[in-house]
Design a protein around this motif. Structure first.
Motif, PDB file in Angstrom:
ATOM      1  N   PHE A  99       0.826  -1.220   0.000  1.00  0.00           N
ATOM      2  CA  PHE A  99       0.000   0.000   0.000  1.00  0.00           C
ATOM      3  C   PHE A  99       0.855   1.262   0.000  1.00  0.00           C
ATOM      4  CE2 PHE A  99      -3.312  -2.995   0.982  1.00  0.00           C
ATOM      5  CZ  PHE A  99      -4.441  -2.440   0.384  1.00  0.00           C
ATOM      6  N   VAL A 100       2.053   1.215   0.565  1.00  0.00           N
ATOM      7  CA  VAL A 100       2.976   2.350   0.444  1.00  0.00           C
ATOM      8  C   VAL A 100       3.377   2.539  -1.017  1.00  0.00           C
ATOM      9  CG1 VAL A 100       5.297   3.163   1.010  1.00  0.00           C
ATOM     10  CG2 VAL A 100       3.842   2.241   2.802  1.00  0.00           C
ATOM     11  N   PHE A 101       3.619   1.420  -1.707  1.00  0.00           N
ATOM     12  CA  PHE A 101       3.960   1.479  -3.130  1.00  0.00           C
ATOM     13  C   PHE A 101       2.825   2.129  -3.930  1.00  0.00           C
ATOM     14  CE2 PHE A 101       3.845  -0.296  -7.410  1.00  0.00           C
ATOM     15  CZ  PHE A 101       5.150  -0.082  -7.846  1.00  0.00           C
ATOM     16  N   LEU A 102       1.591   1.734  -3.651  1.00  0.00           N
ATOM     17  CA  LEU A 102       0.453   2.334  -4.347  1.00  0.00           C
ATOM     18  C   LEU A 102       0.363   3.828  -4.082  1.00  0.00           C
ATOM     19  CD1 LEU A 102      -2.446  -0.277  -3.877  1.00  0.00           C
ATOM     20  CD2 LEU A 102      -1.024   0.111  -5.899  1.00  0.00           C
ATOM     21  N   PHE A 103       0.615   4.227  -2.838  1.00  0.00           N
ATOM     22  CA  PHE A 103       0.539   5.654  -2.478  1.00  0.00           C
ATOM     23  C   PHE A 103       1.615   6.458  -3.203  1.00  0.00           C
ATOM     24  CE2 PHE A 103       1.914   9.204   0.184  1.00  0.00           C
ATOM     25  CZ  PHE A 103       0.720   9.901   0.333  1.00  0.00           C
ATOM     26  N   LEU A 104       2.823   5.905  -3.291  1.00  0.00           N
ATOM     27  CA  LEU A 104       3.942   6.644  -3.870  1.00  0.00           C
ATOM     28  C   LEU A 104       3.919   6.669  -5.395  1.00  0.00           C
ATOM     29  CD1 LEU A 104       6.867   5.443  -1.556  1.00  0.00           C
ATOM     30  CD2 LEU A 104       5.684   7.649  -1.501  1.00  0.00           C
ATOM     31  N   PHE A 105       3.497   5.582  -6.012  1.00  0.00           N
ATOM     32  CA  PHE A 105       3.658   5.462  -7.456  1.00  0.00           C
ATOM     33  C   PHE A 105       2.341   5.373  -8.236  1.00  0.00           C
ATOM     34  CE2 PHE A 105       7.425   3.551  -5.490  1.00  0.00           C
ATOM     35  CZ  PHE A 105       8.416   4.367  -6.030  1.00  0.00           C
ATOM     36  N   SER A 106       1.209   5.365  -7.540  1.00  0.00           N
ATOM     37  CA  SER A 106      -0.056   5.252  -8.264  1.00  0.00           C
ATOM     38  C   SER A 106      -0.974   6.434  -7.983  1.00  0.00           C
ATOM     39  CB  SER A 106      -0.760   3.946  -7.905  1.00  0.00           C
ATOM     40  OG  SER A 106      -1.993   3.836  -8.578  1.00  0.00           O
ATOM     41  N   ARG A 107      -1.422   6.558  -6.723  1.00  0.00           N
ATOM     42  CA  ARG A 107      -2.344   7.633  -6.381  1.00  0.00           C
ATOM     43  C   ARG A 107      -2.050   8.108  -4.957  1.00  0.00           C
ATOM     44  NH1 ARG A 107      -8.650   6.345  -6.131  1.00  0.00           N
ATOM     45  NH2 ARG A 107      -8.294   5.894  -8.342  1.00  0.00           N
TER      46      ARG A 107
END
Length: 423
Positions: A211-219
């Motif tokens: 979920f950190v990855f999604l926050f940083l690189f997606s939305r």
């Protein structure tokens, strides 16, 4: 949810089997278990133990029949409870119990953490210890490392002597049950609990990174970050509370830091939880209440950071009362969300209700009103976080809805005005 109940039923298999032992307890320092079948189940060593406050008595002194001022207490109980709050939990004491069994037998003792160190002998042989027992703060060293110790009983009498001391925590003595049972079964029970703990930690750590990855690189949607923080704090707490699995890998880990981690992760988890819920249900959460809960938890974090455990652990009952209020408030939010009849809200609310149930069970078992089972907590929390993560992915559009008429909570449902057209 069907798979959750299957896992929960499996976890119930490892609950302490005390139903048949309700009328078997120690009287005046003796416990007769000669008719007990340890291959069938284990049994708690509760009842009336000999108790000697402000005395550290060696096992040989009992066998030599040296006379000491004698008292009997209901075991287990903290020293604070024994005095009904009239004295603090610091000091030192000796416990003594004789258990009659059928010998020979291969047995084990499941030992919780004591407040805050102990030595335990069986028939004058030291079989377990945590920290260093002493008569002053300088001569004692705290340690919390729940353990299961096996031993061969060649005699029909188990002469159990426990020396305990506490000068570092608000509570003294022992709060949880000591279990006596078959060595193989209790060792297996320990392995299952440890594996469930490690699985919970690993699963939540991977979920955090995802979920950190999604926050940083997606939305850059804050609900992703709050949920990641919620998973991370609970993953760390799972290793530094209840069974203290981290201490089994690092026995020399500083006790003071261990307790600080246990308490601070609890407060951080509450902050992340209220921020996450407030982000999901913006129309249902009052901003003043949100910041008030965050402020209160922040005060406890600062108190824990800058003071010793002997001070900040005194305020735990106050915090548990506050946590109960927060749980009631969360339930209120969920019910209010249902009143708006938002399409698909049932999935997320089911996950959150499960979280409220698990956290309530954690608090109730800590207070001694229910039997603590680490497997139930690990399985319940892990499934709750996984379901909540899947629900969040659906809400933000990362997972597609199945075709057909299916009730799914959408992003617009969450951040709209909460109104629904009348049909």
């Amino acid at each position: 949810m069907k798979h959750f109940w299957k896992c929960l039923l499996l976890a119930l298999m490892f609950l302490p089997e005390v139903v048949d032992a309700q009328n078997i307890y120690a009287r005046k320092g003796f416990l007769d278990l000669r008719q007990w079948d340890f291959e069938q189940s284990h049994i708690p060593l509760n009842g009336e133990w000999e108790f000697y406050m402000s005395e550290l008595i060696a096992p040989n002194d009992f066998s030599n029949k040296v006379k000491f001022p004698q008292d009997y207490i209901d075991f287990p109980a903290t020293w604070n409870e024994l005095s009904r709050g009239r004295r603090p939990g610091d000091g030192y004491a000796t416990y003594h119990l004789k258990v009659l069994i059928k010998a020979p037998a291969s047995l084990a003792l499941e030992l919780p953490h004591f407040y805050s160190n102990y030595n335990l002998w069986i028939n004058a042989e030291l079989i377990a210890a945590n920290g260093q027992v002493g008569t002053t703060e300088k001569t004692s060293k705290p340690q919390w490392r729940p353990q299961t110790v096996s031993f061969n009983a060649t005699s029909d009498t188990l002469d159990i002597v426990i020396q305990a001391s506490n000068f570092h925590h608000a509570k003294g003595g022992v709060r949880e049950l000591l279990l006596l049972g078959d060595a193989r079964k209790l060792e297996f029970k320990k392995k299952v609990a440890s594996i469930s703990n490690l699985t919970e930690f690993g699963g939540l750590a991977v979920t955090t990174l995802f979920f950190v990855f999604l926050f940083l690189f997606s939305r850059p949607e804050r609900s992703l970050l709050y949920f990641a923080g919620l998973c991370l704090t609970w993953a760390i707490r799972s290793m530094f509370s209840n069974r203290y699995v981290a201490i089994s890998f690092f026995p020399d880990f500083p006790w003071e830091i261990c307790v600080k981690i246990e308490y601070i992760t609890l407060y951080l988890m509450m902050i992340m939880a209220i921020l996450f819920i407030a982000r999901l249900f913006k129309n249902e959460v009052n901003s003043a209440s949100k910041y008030l809960f965050c402020l209160f938890n922040s005060i406890f974090i600062l108190l824990t950071l800058f003071f010793t455990a002997s001070l900040y652990t005194q305020f735990l009952p106050v915090y548990l009362s506050f946590a109960a209020v927060l749980l009631v408030y969360v339930v209120y939010i969920l019910i209010r969300a249902l009143v708006y009849e938002r399409e698909g809200v049932w999935f997320m609310i089911s996950c959150m209700f499960l979280g409220v149930i698990m956290f309530s069970y954690d608090i109730v078992s800590y207070q001694g009103f229910a039997t603590f089972n680490p497997v139930i907590l690990s399985v319940g929390y892990f499934i709750m976080y996984m379901l909540m993560g899947v629900g969040l992915l659906f809400q933000l559009g990362y997972l597609k809805r199945p075709t057909g008429h299916v009730s799914v909570l959408t992003y617009e449902d969450l951040y709209g005005d909460g109104k629904k057209e009348k049909r």
